[in-house]
Design a protein around this motif. Structure first.
Motif, short mmCIF file in Angstrom:
data_model
loop_
_atom_site.label_atom_id
_atom_site.label_comp_id
_atom_site.label_asym_id
_atom_site.label_seq_id
_atom_site.Cartn_x
_atom_site.Cartn_y
_atom_site.Cartn_z
N ARG A 7 45.38 56.06 26.00
CA ARG A 7 45.31 56.24 27.28
C ARG A 7 46.00 57.30 27.68
O ARG A 7 45.23 58.07 28.73
N ALA A 11 44.00 60.43 29.97
CA ALA A 11 44.37 60.62 31.14
C ALA A 11 44.89 62.10 31.39
O ALA A 11 44.48 62.78 32.43
N ALA A 14 41.67 64.36 31.00
CA ALA A 14 40.80 64.20 32.25
C ALA A 14 41.40 64.84 33.42
O ALA A 14 40.85 65.67 34.06
N ALA A 56 37.16 66.35 31.17
CA ALA A 56 37.31 65.33 32.42
C ALA A 56 36.45 63.97 31.96
O ALA A 56 37.02 62.98 32.18
N ALA A 57 35.39 64.03 31.92
CA ALA A 57 34.58 62.84 31.49
C ALA A 57 34.89 61.89 30.25
O ALA A 57 35.29 60.86 30.18
N ALA A 60 38.35 60.65 30.87
CA ALA A 60 38.38 59.54 31.77
C ALA A 60 37.77 58.31 31.04
O ALA A 60 38.43 57.23 31.10
N ALA A 63 40.61 56.92 28.80
CA ALA A 63 41.85 56.41 29.77
C ALA A 63 41.38 55.01 30.17
O ALA A 63 42.16 54.11 30.40
N LEU A 64 39.88 54.73 30.49
CA LEU A 64 39.48 53.60 31.27
C LEU A 64 38.71 52.75 30.32
O LEU A 64 38.60 51.58 30.79
#
Length: 134
Positions: A7, A11, A14, A56-57, A60, A63-64
């Motif tokens: 994670r 982050a 991202a 970034a994608a 993310a 992280a999510l």
């Protein structure tokens, strides 16, 4: 799998990806892709933005996404991107010093994701284990 490490890598990736999308000079300068006067050519900016948006994608996602198969897939995507960057930038950046730095940074981030993916999950306290069993 060390979810917290994955994670964190996600982050950070991202945030960096968004920053470079907005200001490509953040990647162009250390990569040696600036003009003699320090400016970033329009073609370089255009080329770096999709790379940054990919970071970034994928960051993310790392992280999510939910823990389990989705997180493993996101980690594998991030690892492939980082090691791919090391291979391609290491072979194509015009400045030898920039090539070495790009390889070191890319392999370093990829290695963090590999470690997060392969490391055993941390043992939880007896209280945490008791809550899960209840």
């Amino acid at each position: 799998m060390r979810v917290g490490l994955l994670r964190t890598v996600g982050a950070a990736t991202a945030l960096y990806g968004v920053a470079v999308t907005v200001a490509p000079v953040l990647l162009a300068r250390p990569s040696g892709l600036v003009e003699a006067d320090g400016r970033v050519a329009e073609g370089t900016r255009v080329s770096l933005r999709p790379l940054a948006w990919r970071d970034a994608a994928s960051g993310a996602a790392l992280a999510l996404v939910p823990e389990g198969p989705a997180l493993r897939t996101a980690a594998l995507l991030r690892i492939a991107a980082d090691f791919g960057d090391a291979l391609l930038l290491g072979a194509t950046l015009p400045d030898p010093s920039a090539r070495r730095k790009a390889v070191a940074v890319s392999v370093g981030w990829g290695a963090l994701s590999v470690a997060g993916l392969l490391a055993p999950a941390r043992a939880t306290s007896g209280v945490g284990r008791a809550r899960r069993l209840a």
